[in-house]
Design a protein around this motif. Structure first.
Motif, PDB file in Angstrom:
ATOM      1  N   VAL A 261      49.757  27.945  37.851  1.00  0.00           N
ATOM      2  CA  VAL A 261      50.152  27.241  39.068  1.00  0.00           C
ATOM      3  C   VAL A 261      50.107  25.725  38.872  1.00  0.00           C
ATOM      4  CG1 VAL A 261      49.599  26.840  41.501  1.00  0.00           C
ATOM      5  CG2 VAL A 261      49.440  29.151  40.549  1.00  0.00           C
ATOM      6  N   TYR A 262      48.931  25.210  38.450  1.00  0.00           N
ATOM      7  CA  TYR A 262      48.771  23.760  38.318  1.00  0.00           C
ATOM      8  C   TYR A 262      48.926  23.260  36.881  1.00  0.00           C
ATOM      9  CZ  TYR A 262      47.038  23.888  43.090  1.00  0.00           C
ATOM     10  OH  TYR A 262      46.933  24.067  44.442  1.00  0.00           O
ATOM     11  N   LYS A 263      48.690  24.151  35.906  1.00  0.00           N
ATOM     12  CA  LYS A 263      48.799  23.781  34.479  1.00  0.00           C
ATOM     13  C   LYS A 263      47.877  22.621  34.135  1.00  0.00           C
ATOM     14  CE  LYS A 263      53.608  25.322  34.387  1.00  0.00           C
ATOM     15  NZ  LYS A 263      53.646  25.932  35.670  1.00  0.00           N
ATOM     16  N   LYS A 264      46.654  22.644  34.711  1.00  0.00           N
ATOM     17  CA  LYS A 264      45.670  21.577  34.512  1.00  0.00           C
ATOM     18  C   LYS A 264      44.346  22.155  34.038  1.00  0.00           C
ATOM     19  CE  LYS A 264      47.412  18.521  38.169  1.00  0.00           C
ATOM     20  NZ  LYS A 264      47.065  17.832  39.407  1.00  0.00           N
ATOM     21  N   VAL A 265      43.536  21.288  33.461  1.00  0.00           N
ATOM     22  CA  VAL A 265      42.172  21.641  33.090  1.00  0.00           C
ATOM     23  C   VAL A 265      41.255  21.146  34.200  1.00  0.00           C
ATOM     24  CG1 VAL A 265      42.585  21.590  30.612  1.00  0.00           C
ATOM     25  CG2 VAL A 265      41.912  19.484  31.754  1.00  0.00           C
ATOM     26  N   PRO A 266      40.079  21.735  34.341  1.00  0.00           N
ATOM     27  CA  PRO A 266      39.443  22.731  33.492  1.00  0.00           C
ATOM     28  C   PRO A 266      39.836  24.156  33.861  1.00  0.00           C
ATOM     29  CG  PRO A 266      37.920  22.079  35.198  1.00  0.00           C
ATOM     30  CD  PRO A 266      39.165  21.248  35.386  1.00  0.00           C
ATOM     31  N   VAL A 267      39.623  25.039  32.875  1.00  0.00           N
ATOM     32  CA  VAL A 267      39.745  26.478  33.082  1.00  0.00           C
ATOM     33  C   VAL A 267      38.525  27.101  32.426  1.00  0.00           C
ATOM     34  CG1 VAL A 267      41.096  28.564  32.630  1.00  0.00           C
ATOM     35  CG2 VAL A 267      42.270  26.406  33.059  1.00  0.00           C
ATOM     36  N   LEU A 268      37.861  27.992  33.140  1.00  0.00           N
ATOM     37  CA  LEU A 268      36.692  28.686  32.615  1.00  0.00           C
ATOM     38  C   LEU A 268      37.061  30.126  32.287  1.00  0.00           C
ATOM     39  CD1 LEU A 268      33.388  28.199  32.517  1.00  0.00           C
ATOM     40  CD2 LEU A 268      33.492  29.963  34.273  1.00  0.00           C
ATOM     41  N   PHE A 269      36.602  30.581  31.130  1.00  0.00           N
ATOM     42  CA  PHE A 269      36.768  31.975  30.716  1.00  0.00           C
ATOM     43  C   PHE A 269      35.377  32.591  30.652  1.00  0.00           C
ATOM     44  CE2 PHE A 269      40.086  29.416  28.802  1.00  0.00           C
ATOM     45  CZ  PHE A 269      41.232  30.090  29.168  1.00  0.00           C
ATOM     46  N   HIS A 270      35.204  33.732  31.293  1.00  0.00           N
ATOM     47  CA  HIS A 270      33.919  34.418  31.285  1.00  0.00           C
ATOM     48  C   HIS A 270      34.148  35.859  30.839  1.00  0.00           C
ATOM     49  CE1 HIS A 270      30.046  35.695  33.618  1.00  0.00           C
ATOM     50  NE2 HIS A 270      29.903  35.740  32.311  1.00  0.00           N
ATOM     51  N   GLY A 271      33.872  36.088  29.560  1.00  0.00           N
ATOM     52  CA  GLY A 271      34.071  37.421  29.004  1.00  0.00           C
ATOM     53  C   GLY A 271      35.506  37.873  29.171  1.00  0.00           C
ATOM     54  N   LYS A 272      35.677  39.088  29.650  1.00  0.00           N
ATOM     55  CA  LYS A 272      37.022  39.658  29.812  1.00  0.00           C
ATOM     56  C   LYS A 272      37.560  39.499  31.235  1.00  0.00           C
ATOM     57  CE  LYS A 272      36.511  42.969  26.080  1.00  0.00           C
ATOM     58  NZ  LYS A 272      37.345  42.329  25.094  1.00  0.00           N
ATOM     59  N   LYS A 273      36.865  38.710  32.057  1.00  0.00           N
ATOM     60  CA  LYS A 273      37.326  38.475  33.426  1.00  0.00           C
ATOM     61  C   LYS A 273      38.541  37.541  33.415  1.00  0.00           C
ATOM     62  CE  LYS A 273      32.691  38.897  35.405  1.00  0.00           C
ATOM     63  NZ  LYS A 273      31.890  39.240  34.257  1.00  0.00           N
ATOM     64  N   PRO A 274      39.311  37.537  34.497  1.00  0.00           N
ATOM     65  CA  PRO A 274      40.452  36.614  34.577  1.00  0.00           C
ATOM     66  C   PRO A 274      39.972  35.157  34.509  1.00  0.00           C
ATOM     67  CG  PRO A 274      40.544  38.249  36.332  1.00  0.00           C
ATOM     68  CD  PRO A 274      39.211  38.400  35.662  1.00  0.00           C
ATOM     69  N   PRO A 275      40.798  34.255  33.969  1.00  0.00           N
ATOM     70  CA  PRO A 275      40.405  32.849  33.892  1.00  0.00           C
ATOM     71  C   PRO A 275      40.215  32.241  35.277  1.00  0.00           C
ATOM     72  CG  PRO A 275      42.661  33.159  33.122  1.00  0.00           C
ATOM     73  CD  PRO A 275      42.118  34.507  33.413  1.00  0.00           C
ATOM     74  N   ILE A 276      39.314  31.261  35.350  1.00  0.00           N
ATOM     75  CA  ILE A 276      39.025  30.583  36.617  1.00  0.00           C
ATOM     76  C   ILE A 276      39.405  29.115  36.472  1.00  0.00           C
ATOM     77  CG2 ILE A 276      37.245  30.003  38.297  1.00  0.00           C
ATOM     78  CD1 ILE A 276      35.624  32.391  37.067  1.00  0.00           C
ATOM     79  N   PRO A 277      40.450  28.656  37.172  1.00  0.00           N
ATOM     80  CA  PRO A 277      40.826  27.239  37.124  1.00  0.00           C
ATOM     81  C   PRO A 277      40.161  26.449  38.257  1.00  0.00           C
ATOM     82  CG  PRO A 277      42.558  28.493  38.175  1.00  0.00           C
ATOM     83  CD  PRO A 277      41.464  29.475  37.814  1.00  0.00           C
TER      84      PRO A 277
END
Length: 117
Positions: A52-68
């Motif tokens: 949607v925004y194509k911006k950082v930050p993005v958090l990855f936690h294991g196999k869960k969907p990314p969190i922007p």
């Protein structure tokens, strides 16, 4: 993505939004892998993780969907690690007040600050 760390943070060093997430991760003593993003040439990882925004930050936690989005990431970290240096107040009015000021800082202060960078 390199190291075998459950939490990974996609970001860029001069971003105050990335820095605020790093501060919370460090305050809560959460081990994480930092993945540096080149915003001049956005990676496929960023484009698919925050389409949607194509911006950082993005958090990855294991196999869960990314969190922007930094404020969403901080709220998530506070909820999954509630007993380690709580960031947000537990009462709804306090949380609402924090959301107001965080939104104000993002939209008024950081916006003007980023104009100078």
């Amino acid at each position: 993505m390199g190291k075998n760390t459950e939490i990974k943070l996609l970001g860029t060093p001069p971003s105050p939004f990335v820095n605020r997430v790093q501060f919370v991760l460090n305050l809560k003593s959460i081990e994480y892998e930092y993945i540096e993003e080149n915003l001049a040439c956005k990676s496929e990882l960023l484009l698919t993780s925050n389409p949607v925004y194509k911006k950082v930050p993005v958090l990855f936690h294991g196999k869960k969907p990314p969190i922007p989005e930094s404020l969403i990431i901080i709220e998530y970290l506070d909820e999954i690690y509630p007993d380690i240096h709580p960031i947000l107040p537990s009462d709804p009015l306090g949380r609402a007040d924090n959301h107001f000021w965080a939104n104000y800082i993002d939209n008024k202060v950081c916006e003007r600050l980023l104009d100078f960078i």
